[in-house]
Design an enzyme around this catalytic site. Structure first.
Site, short mmCIF file in Angstrom:
data_model
loop_
_atom_site.label_atom_id
_atom_site.label_comp_id
_atom_site.label_asym_id
_atom_site.label_seq_id
_atom_site.Cartn_x
_atom_site.Cartn_y
_atom_site.Cartn_z
N CYS A 143 -0.02 -15.08 -4.02
CA CYS A 143 -0.03 -13.53 -4.48
C CYS A 143 1.48 -13.19 -4.98
CB CYS A 143 -0.15 -12.38 -3.24
SG CYS A 143 0.27 -12.46 -1.87
N HIS A 321 1.60 -9.98 2.53
CA HIS A 321 1.18 -9.67 0.88
C HIS A 321 1.79 -9.28 -0.62
CE1 HIS A 321 -2.29 -10.40 -1.42
NE2 HIS A 321 -2.58 -9.00 -2.05
N ASN A 345 -3.24 -5.09 -7.13
CA ASN A 345 -3.41 -5.91 -6.58
C ASN A 345 -3.66 -7.42 -7.42
OD1 ASN A 345 -3.57 -7.78 -4.06
ND2 ASN A 345 -5.34 -6.20 -3.08
#
Length: 380
Positions: A143, A321, A345
């Site tokens: 990520c 994240h 995301n």
């Protein structure tokens, strides 16, 4: 697509107005069969199938509990992660939890003193053609590279350049930067996590980025066609990252694949900045600068479906994240107003609100205000 998928997967019970999955074995088996068909999931053995059914059923109960605990303000559902236990999700998809670093004062962009009441009701770069499509990191902890590259993509567009999907794989494979000067635990660790502020430094040193098409994403495909067994980047720090993967293929890795001649012409990262953690200042700079890289504690995002994410618990100081803030707004009902951030995301378009989620704004929810950064690109 999400609505059709939900109709296929969900059997609803209505208790105090909340959607709930049935928990009896027969109904859960039906749900799991439909889920496997939807996501094309086939297990290797009967033993694995039994184990995954146990996990799936526990997740059904867990989702029901989450929906009840959040009282409909945030909704959770079975999704692509339905056969991963929360611990598996954390180990495969999220990064090891780390405290956000504090940078020297000169690194920060401060607010102008603007008040919350002076902000517009809403603002969204994704509706203005300034955000590239949602992508999927797959089953690895990359990520940080997506967040970094997506910020750079936004900065490139802000310079008047065409929307360009830049190579996340290049950053994952080639970035072995560690934060040695600050003597902390931060380093970029390929599929095991990293930090956007360090990734900007890699791109500065490398001299640019290739496009997604020239250096396509393969490390998170989980054994599907096109998967690559990448070797650790030069400078990979065992102490901070842990041992690398036991097997890798050098011909599928950075040293062989990178081609500076294919770097996007004119795209140069010359610096990076952090943004003051005051959330009004963040909103102001979001409008001024473009989409911003942020990090948060995403432990309870696994089964997020829709609504303003305001979890019953999460950490403001342990982040796992990295994502991209693209806008903000307010959700209103008869009794309350909830200010929120709109966040892109990297879990694919079928997750959440078409690949995005909204999270409560103004309270430092899950530490989302503690690691806000942006690349600075060379102007034409």
């Amino acid at each position: 697509m999400n609505k059709m998928r939900s109709l296929c997967l969900i059997l609803f019970f209505f208790t105090v107005g909340l959607a709930k999955y049935p928990e009896d074995e027969k109904s859960v088996r039906w749900l799991m069969n439909r889920w496997q068909q939807e996501y094309n999931v086939v297990y290797k053995s009967a033993t694995q199938n039994i184990e995954k059914f146990k996990t799936f059923r526990e997740n059904v109960k867990y989702i029901n509990w989450l929906n009840k605990a959040h009282n409909g303000q945030t909704e959770f559902e079975l999704n692509k992660f339905a056969d991963l236990s929360p611990d598996e999700f954390k180990s495969k998809i999220l990064m090891p939890k780390r405290q956000p670093p504090t940078f020297e004062s000169s690194r920060y962009i401060r607010g102008s003193g603007l008040h919350e009441r002076d902000l517009p009701e809403s603002f969204d770069w994704s509706t203005q053609g300034r955000v590239t499509p949602v992508k999927d990191q797959g089953d690895v902890g990359t990520c940080w590279a997506f967040s970094t590259v997506e910020n750079i993509e936004g900065q490139w567009i802000q310079l008047g350049q065409p929307m360009t999907n830049l190579s996340v794989e290049q950053v994952v494979e080639c970035d072995g930067v560690a934060d040695i000067p600050h003597n902390n635990t931060h380093a970029d660790c390929g599929i095991f996590g990293g930090w956007p502020y360090l990734a900007y430094q890699y791109v500065m040193k490398a001299g640019g980025l290739q496009t997604w098409e020239d250096y396509w994403y393969c490390c998170g495909l989980g054994g599907k066609p096109g998967t690559c067994d990448i070797c650790p980047a030069a400078g990979y720090n065992w102490t901070r990252c842990g041992p690398p993967v036991p097997y890798c293929n050098m011909t599928q890795s950075c040293a062989v694949k990178i081609n500076p001649k294919k770097f996007v012409p004119g795209l140069k990262v010359v610096d990076w900045k952090a943004v003051d953690p005051n959330e009004t200042a963040i909103a102001e700079q979001l409008m001024n600068i473009g989409p911003l890289s942020v990090a948060l504690d995403a432990t309870l995002l696994q089964f997020y479906h829709k609504g303003v994410f305001d979890p019953i618990f999460c950490s403001k100081s342990n982040l796992d994240h990295a994502v991209l803030v693209v806008g903000f707004g307010k959700e209103k009902d008869l009794f309350s107003t909830k200010p929120f951030w709109k966040v892109k995301n990297s879990w694919g378009e079928t997750w959440g609100e078409n690949g995005y989620f909204r999270i409560l704004r103004g309270s430092g929810t899950c530490g989302i205000n503690t690691q806000v950064t942006t690349a600075v690109l060379q102007k034409p």
